[in-house]
Design an enzyme around this catalytic site. Structure first.
Site, PDB file in Angstrom:
ATOM      1  N   CYS A 107      45.901  51.330  51.736  1.00  0.00           N
ATOM      2  CA  CYS A 107      45.163  50.734  51.025  1.00  0.00           C
ATOM      3  C   CYS A 107      44.486  51.476  50.672  1.00  0.00           C
ATOM      4  CB  CYS A 107      44.233  49.205  51.138  1.00  0.00           C
ATOM      5  SG  CYS A 107      42.808  49.209  50.425  1.00  0.00           S
ATOM      6  N   CYS A 136      44.896  41.283  54.629  1.00  0.00           N
ATOM      7  CA  CYS A 136      45.348  42.428  53.635  1.00  0.00           C
ATOM      8  C   CYS A 136      46.206  42.825  54.393  1.00  0.00           C
ATOM      9  CB  CYS A 136      44.171  42.477  52.681  1.00  0.00           C
ATOM     10  SG  CYS A 136      43.134  43.485  54.137  1.00  0.00           S
ATOM     11  N   LYS A 192      39.264  42.910  36.163  1.00  0.00           N
ATOM     12  CA  LYS A 192      40.750  42.047  35.798  1.00  0.00           C
ATOM     13  C   LYS A 192      40.200  40.351  36.329  1.00  0.00           C
ATOM     14  CE  LYS A 192      40.340  43.775  40.769  1.00  0.00           C
ATOM     15  NZ  LYS A 192      40.654  43.438  42.152  1.00  0.00           N
ATOM     16  N   CYS A 201      37.806  45.335  54.897  1.00  0.00           N
ATOM     17  CA  CYS A 201      37.238  45.650  53.881  1.00  0.00           C
ATOM     18  C   CYS A 201      36.139  44.827  52.847  1.00  0.00           C
ATOM     19  CB  CYS A 201      37.625  47.258  52.775  1.00  0.00           C
ATOM     20  SG  CYS A 201      37.974  46.713  50.798  1.00  0.00           S
ATOM     21  N   ARG A 261      54.238  46.111  41.931  1.00  0.00           N
ATOM     22  CA  ARG A 261      53.542  44.895  42.167  1.00  0.00           C
ATOM     23  C   ARG A 261      54.125  43.976  40.931  1.00  0.00           C
ATOM     24  NH1 ARG A 261      47.203  43.517  42.529  1.00  0.00           N
ATOM     25  NH2 ARG A 261      47.630  44.025  44.478  1.00  0.00           N
ATOM     26  N   CYS A 263      40.513  40.420  49.816  1.00  0.00           N
ATOM     27  CA  CYS A 263      41.904  40.049  49.046  1.00  0.00           C
ATOM     28  C   CYS A 263      42.305  39.000  50.159  1.00  0.00           C
ATOM     29  CB  CYS A 263      42.702  41.694  49.314  1.00  0.00           C
ATOM     30  SG  CYS A 263      42.229  43.081  48.327  1.00  0.00           S
ATOM     31  N   LYS A 310      40.961  36.742  36.743  1.00  0.00           N
ATOM     32  CA  LYS A 310      42.150  35.773  37.484  1.00  0.00           C
ATOM     33  C   LYS A 310      42.082  34.890  37.238  1.00  0.00           C
ATOM     34  CE  LYS A 310      41.942  39.406  41.529  1.00  0.00           C
ATOM     35  NZ  LYS A 310      42.211  39.314  42.797  1.00  0.00           N
TER      36      LYS A 310
HETATM   37 FE1  SRM Z   1      42.938  42.776  46.042  1.00  0.00          FE
HETATM   38  C1  SRM Z   1      41.654  46.080  45.291  1.00  0.00           C
HETATM   39  C2  SRM Z   1      45.562  44.328  47.710  1.00  0.00           C
HETATM   40  C3  SRM Z   1      44.007  39.890  46.210  1.00  0.00           C
HETATM   41  C4  SRM Z   1      39.670  41.280  45.466  1.00  0.00           C
HETATM   42  N1  SRM Z   1      43.756  44.842  46.246  1.00  0.00           N
HETATM   43  C5  SRM Z   1      43.495  45.818  45.654  1.00  0.00           C
HETATM   44  C6  SRM Z   1      43.877  46.875  46.121  1.00  0.00           C
HETATM   45  C7  SRM Z   1      44.772  47.269  44.483  1.00  0.00           C
HETATM   46  C8  SRM Z   1      43.276  48.398  46.411  1.00  0.00           C
HETATM   47  C9  SRM Z   1      43.133  49.185  45.351  1.00  0.00           C
HETATM   48  O1  SRM Z   1      42.148  49.194  44.501  1.00  0.00           O
HETATM   49  O2  SRM Z   1      43.483  50.856  45.255  1.00  0.00           O
HETATM   50  C10 SRM Z   1      44.794  46.934  46.872  1.00  0.00           C
HETATM   51  C11 SRM Z   1      46.124  47.249  47.496  1.00  0.00           C
HETATM   52  C12 SRM Z   1      46.127  47.524  48.609  1.00  0.00           C
HETATM   53  C13 SRM Z   1      48.342  47.764  49.130  1.00  0.00           C
HETATM   54  O3  SRM Z   1      48.207  48.421  49.154  1.00  0.00           O
HETATM   55  O4  SRM Z   1      49.105  47.112  48.654  1.00  0.00           O
HETATM   56  C14 SRM Z   1      45.139  45.321  47.069  1.00  0.00           C
HETATM   57  N2  SRM Z   1      44.519  42.274  46.956  1.00  0.00           N
HETATM   58  C15 SRM Z   1      45.735  42.883  47.620  1.00  0.00           C
HETATM   59  C16 SRM Z   1      46.899  42.029  47.879  1.00  0.00           C
HETATM   60  C17 SRM Z   1      48.150  43.040  48.441  1.00  0.00           C
HETATM   61  C18 SRM Z   1      45.956  41.935  49.632  1.00  0.00           C
HETATM   62  C19 SRM Z   1      47.681  40.900  50.326  1.00  0.00           C
HETATM   63  O5  SRM Z   1      47.636  41.228  51.144  1.00  0.00           O
HETATM   64  O6  SRM Z   1      47.640  40.095  49.670  1.00  0.00           O
HETATM   65  C20 SRM Z   1      46.450  40.453  47.068  1.00  0.00           C
HETATM   66  C21 SRM Z   1      47.592  40.888  45.790  1.00  0.00           C
HETATM   67  C22 SRM Z   1      46.978  40.137  45.221  1.00  0.00           C
HETATM   68  C23 SRM Z   1      47.987  40.028  43.433  1.00  0.00           C
HETATM   69  O7  SRM Z   1      49.303  39.806  43.579  1.00  0.00           O
HETATM   70  O8  SRM Z   1      47.608  39.983  42.619  1.00  0.00           O
HETATM   71  C24 SRM Z   1      45.194  41.530  46.529  1.00  0.00           C
HETATM   72  N3  SRM Z   1      42.362  41.290  46.217  1.00  0.00           N
HETATM   73  C25 SRM Z   1      42.603  40.313  46.003  1.00  0.00           C
HETATM   74  C26 SRM Z   1      42.418  38.938  45.759  1.00  0.00           C
HETATM   75  C27 SRM Z   1      42.431  37.565  46.503  1.00  0.00           C
HETATM   76  C28 SRM Z   1      43.202  36.532  45.384  1.00  0.00           C
HETATM   77  O9  SRM Z   1      43.501  36.778  44.217  1.00  0.00           O
HETATM   78  O10 SRM Z   1      43.375  35.765  45.451  1.00  0.00           O
HETATM   79  C29 SRM Z   1      40.772  39.242  45.974  1.00  0.00           C
HETATM   80  C30 SRM Z   1      39.386  38.332  45.848  1.00  0.00           C
HETATM   81  C31 SRM Z   1      39.348  37.583  44.883  1.00  0.00           C
HETATM   82  C32 SRM Z   1      38.962  38.570  43.703  1.00  0.00           C
HETATM   83  O11 SRM Z   1      39.695  38.909  42.878  1.00  0.00           O
HETATM   84  O12 SRM Z   1      37.350  38.563  43.500  1.00  0.00           O
HETATM   85  C33 SRM Z   1      41.270  40.885  45.784  1.00  0.00           C
HETATM   86  N4  SRM Z   1      41.143  44.040  45.086  1.00  0.00           N
HETATM   87  C34 SRM Z   1      40.435  42.979  45.089  1.00  0.00           C
HETATM   88  C35 SRM Z   1      38.914  43.603  45.120  1.00  0.00           C
HETATM   89  C36 SRM Z   1      37.545  43.567  43.822  1.00  0.00           C
HETATM   90  C37 SRM Z   1      37.719  43.265  43.116  1.00  0.00           C
HETATM   91  C38 SRM Z   1      35.987  42.537  42.947  1.00  0.00           C
HETATM   92  O13 SRM Z   1      35.483  42.087  42.422  1.00  0.00           O
HETATM   93  O14 SRM Z   1      35.291  43.539  43.564  1.00  0.00           O
HETATM   94  C39 SRM Z   1      39.464  45.179  44.801  1.00  0.00           C
HETATM   95  C40 SRM Z   1      38.846  46.914  44.763  1.00  0.00           C
HETATM   96  C41 SRM Z   1      38.843  46.249  43.214  1.00  0.00           C
HETATM   97  O15 SRM Z   1      39.241  45.933  42.388  1.00  0.00           O
HETATM   98  O16 SRM Z   1      38.046  47.704  42.946  1.00  0.00           O
HETATM   99  C42 SRM Z   1      41.299  44.994  45.211  1.00  0.00           C
HETATM  100 FE1  SF4 Z   2      42.438  47.363  50.528  1.00  0.00          FE
HETATM  101 FE2  SF4 Z   2      39.943  46.527  51.133  1.00  0.00          FE
HETATM  102 FE3  SF4 Z   2      41.640  44.680  50.021  1.00  0.00          FE
HETATM  103 FE4  SF4 Z   2      42.053  44.729  52.298  1.00  0.00          FE
HETATM  104  S1  SF4 Z   2      40.795  43.343  51.529  1.00  0.00           S
HETATM  105  S2  SF4 Z   2      43.694  45.198  50.958  1.00  0.00           S
HETATM  106  S3  SF4 Z   2      41.563  46.677  52.733  1.00  0.00           S
HETATM  107  S4  SF4 Z   2      40.985  46.960  49.131  1.00  0.00           S
END
Ligand code: SRM
Ligand code: SF4
Length: 559
Positions: A439, A433, A210, A478, A77, A482, A212
């Site tokens: 993922c 997502c 993390k 899930c 990323r 994201c 943001k």
């Molecule tokens: Fe996310 C984890 C993809 C935006 C909340 N996110 C993940 C992971 C890395 C899975 C992992 O931990 O192994 C996913 C990778 C999937 C893959 O195969 O690519 C993943 N997140 C994404 C992306 C690529 C979704 C998309 O389709 O665009 C976004 C990448 C953003 C970036 O460029 O940095 C992405 N993730 C978000 C957002 C939205 C936002 O930030 O605007 C959220 C919700 C806002 C927030 O942070 O609360 C988000 N991602 C999470 C979480 C839950 C964190 C929490 O506080 O509980 C996880 C799980 C974790 O961190 O344990 C996670």
């Molecule tokens: Fe993976 Fe859940 Fe984030 Fe979708 S919402 S990319 S399934 S961690």
């Protein structure tokens, strides 16, 4: 100062602390040819370098039957504050993606790019190629400040350019000081004096989780500012940037069945002028989270839980103590939408912008449209910059009036204009997502399924004569959120293969979370529910009433 509960540190805390500036044993892991994976602790550390170890979940069974290890690969990323690339950087990214990854370039919900499917041996060459084009992946993941997002519509005003500069500056300010990235991935010389990388912000355990930052420019809230740990809302008065309202404690991740976890929108705590006080405030908001955030339970370690545990007033007082100045009272602002402006738009200087429809941010050539080839051809003209939006879209930006016909010709040749115009309003307002197959946390499909589901929802909208409504629909595999489904008018959150919780009653502007309506629905049930809800909406909505507001008024949620 630190929370006594934190004496019971989580495993990740210990890995960070003994990581030698995030180096761990990554160098050794990369050299190990026996496995496609890296060592366990390094799987945590590599995130701080913008990479994740993954495996192809579609092939797990087949590999297990053959007694082979999982088909490991990596996702990279990039860090692109405010989501901006030059045409040369796009060309280079196109070729790097083709050479080392699946070839699909994914625009994320935080305005950056991801490549999937890289083998371990691809990692160093990829980072080196990105570095040659002045791109990096430092801190794109991990317990640090992530990609800083910023309102993506520069055609709206001169202020947008000014505000955009803040995204890059904040990203720089919040970068970890470790030199490890340069040593491991770019073969730079090892630091002899470790004092040079002492890190007053992150120290040796980085943040608890993390972090943001997002910057919005009202009236558009395309980046969903209130879903960030720290949201900055630009305050513009008489066409002048006065400063920013500061909002803290946003975050969407939750865990099914764990009531202690929940999505939360950030709360506005005050205003800060657009000078060095802004940077001081942002920095110290992070140091408070560093010192008081939960370091024993990672499910409860985001800033939102720190805010709810100690209280907003406490956070504000602690901030004022650390910065040495008081925040001013928050200034008025209002959001009117979150959508991208598809098609051609012109800005205050007369330059042109074209926003094509990119479904779920996936840039590739498929049977419908050769988007990736078209974008390469456009980049090769050198006449358009590339901007990414928080809605997983792309804006071909800063096109001089004399160059517009050339760009339009390429867009027409590849039928991009036709493709964009043909997409329905609901499709254009959808986010999914990544989910399966990469993922590891996905419980259900998202980007591979939402387009199909929308094809089945579209006839219902036609049937009830509401196709023109810009209903915001989002799906995630899930509850981590994201694709920001909790901030959608209709949100689907995966619970198991083919099953989703359905959330309703979020607003159109991103200032109200939605609520759980029905649990564990399969496709048939989703479609019959929507058929019924759309019928009632058409029949009983007030003039101009949005679907999410109507759903709230009808109490379409579980109490
Ligand atoms: Fe996310 C984890 C993809 C935006 C909340 N996110 C993940 C992971 C890395 C899975 C992992 O931990 O192994 C996913 C990778 C999937 C893959 O195969 O690519 C993943 N997140 C994404 C992306 C690529 C979704 C998309 O389709 O665009 C976004 C990448 C953003 C970036 O460029 O940095 C992405 N993730 C978000 C957002 C939205 C936002 O930030 O605007 C959220 C919700 C806002 C927030 O942070 O609360 C988000 N991602 C999470 C979480 C839950 C964190 C929490 O506080 O509980 C996880 C799980 C974790 O961190 O344990 C996670
Ligand atoms: Fe993976 Fe859940 Fe984030 Fe979708 S919402 S990319 S399934 S961690």
């Amino acid at each position: 100062m630190s929370d006594p509960k934190n004496l019971n540190l989580s495993a990740v805390e210990k890995i960070k602390q003994k990581s030698d500036g995030l180096r761990g044993t990554l160098a050794e892991s990369l050299q190990d040819e026996i496995t496609g994976a890296i060592r366990e602790d390094d799987q945590t550390l590599i995130k701080f370098h913008g990479m994740y170890q993954q495996d192809d979940r579609d092939r797990r069974e087949e590999r297990a039957e053959k007694k082979l290890e999982r088909l490991y690969s990596f996702m990279i990323r990039l860090r692109i504050p405010g989501g901006f690339l030059t045409p040369k950087q796009w060309i280079d990214t196109h070729h790097i993606a083709g050479e080392h990854s699946t070839g699909v370039i994914k625009i994320t919900t935080r305005q950056t790019l991801q490549l999937h499917g890289l083998l371990k041996s691809d990692l160093k060459p990829t980072i080196k190629s990105f570095s040659a084009t002045r791109l990096d992946s430092i801190a794109a993941c991990g317990d640090v400040n992530r990609n800083v997002t910023c309102a993506a519509h520069p055609m709206q005003s001169a202020i947008h350019e000014q505000v955009h500069a803040h995204a890059a500056k904040l990203s720089e300010l919040m970068l970890p000081k470790s030199h490890g990235y340069y040593e491991i991935w770019l073969d730079e010389e090892k630091l002899t004096d470790k004092k040079q990388e002492e890190d007053p912000l992150y120290q040796d355990r980085y943040l608890p989780r993390k972090f943001k930052i997002g910057i919005s420019i009202p009236p558009n809230n395309d980046i969903d500012v209130l879903t960030n740990d720290l949201g900055l809302i630009a305050i513009i008065e008489k066409e002048e940037l006065k400063g920013f309202n500061i909002a803290i404690g946003g975050g969407l991740g939750a865990t099914h069945g764990n009531a202690e976890t929940y999505p939360r929108l950030a709360s506005v705590i005050g205003f800060v002028p657009a000078d060095e006080r802004l940077f001081k405030a942002v920095y110290e908001i992070a140091t408070i989270q560093r010192d008081y955030g939960n370091r024993s339970d990672r499910k409860l370690s985001r800033l939102k839980y720190t805010v709810d545990k100690y209280g907003l007033e406490w956070y504000k007082t602690e901030l004022e103590k650390r910065t040495g100045f008081a925040l001013e009272a928050a200034r008025p602002y209002s959001f009117t939408d979150r959508t991208d402006y598809y098609g051609w738009e012109q800005n205050h200087r007369g330059n042109w912008y074209y926003t094509p429809f990119v479904e779920n941010g996936r840039i590739l050539d498929d049977e419908e449209v050769a988007l990736k080839t078209a974008l390469l051809e456009i980049a090769e003209t050198g006449k358009a910059n590339f901007r990414f939006t928080g809605n997983q879209n792309l804006i071909l930006a800063d096109i001089a009036p004399k160059d517009k016909p050339a760009i339009n010709k390429i867009l027409s040749k590849y039928k991009i204009i036709e493709h964009t115009e043909a997409a329905s309003a609901i499709r254009k307002n959808s986010i999914a997502c990544v989910a399966l197959p990469t993922c590891p946390l996905a419980l259900a499909e998202a980007q591979r399924y939402l387009p199909e589901l929308i094809s089945r929802i579209e006839p219902l909208l036609v049937k009830h004569a509401i196709s023109e409504e810009n209903i915001i629909i989002r799906m995630t595999g899930c509850p981590n959120g994201c694709g920001r489904p909790y901030a959608a008018e209709i949100g689907f959150i995966g619970t198991a293969p083919g099953r989703y919780n359905m959330h309703l009653a979020g607003d159109h502007e991103g200032t109200r979370l939605n609520r759980l309506y029905k649990e564990n629905l399969e496709e048939g049930a989703i479609l019959s529910e929507l058929d019924l809800l759309f019928r009632l909406y058409k029949k009983e909505k007030a003039n101009g009433e949005k679907f999410g507001d109507f759903a709230l008024r009808q109490r379409w949620y579980k109490v």
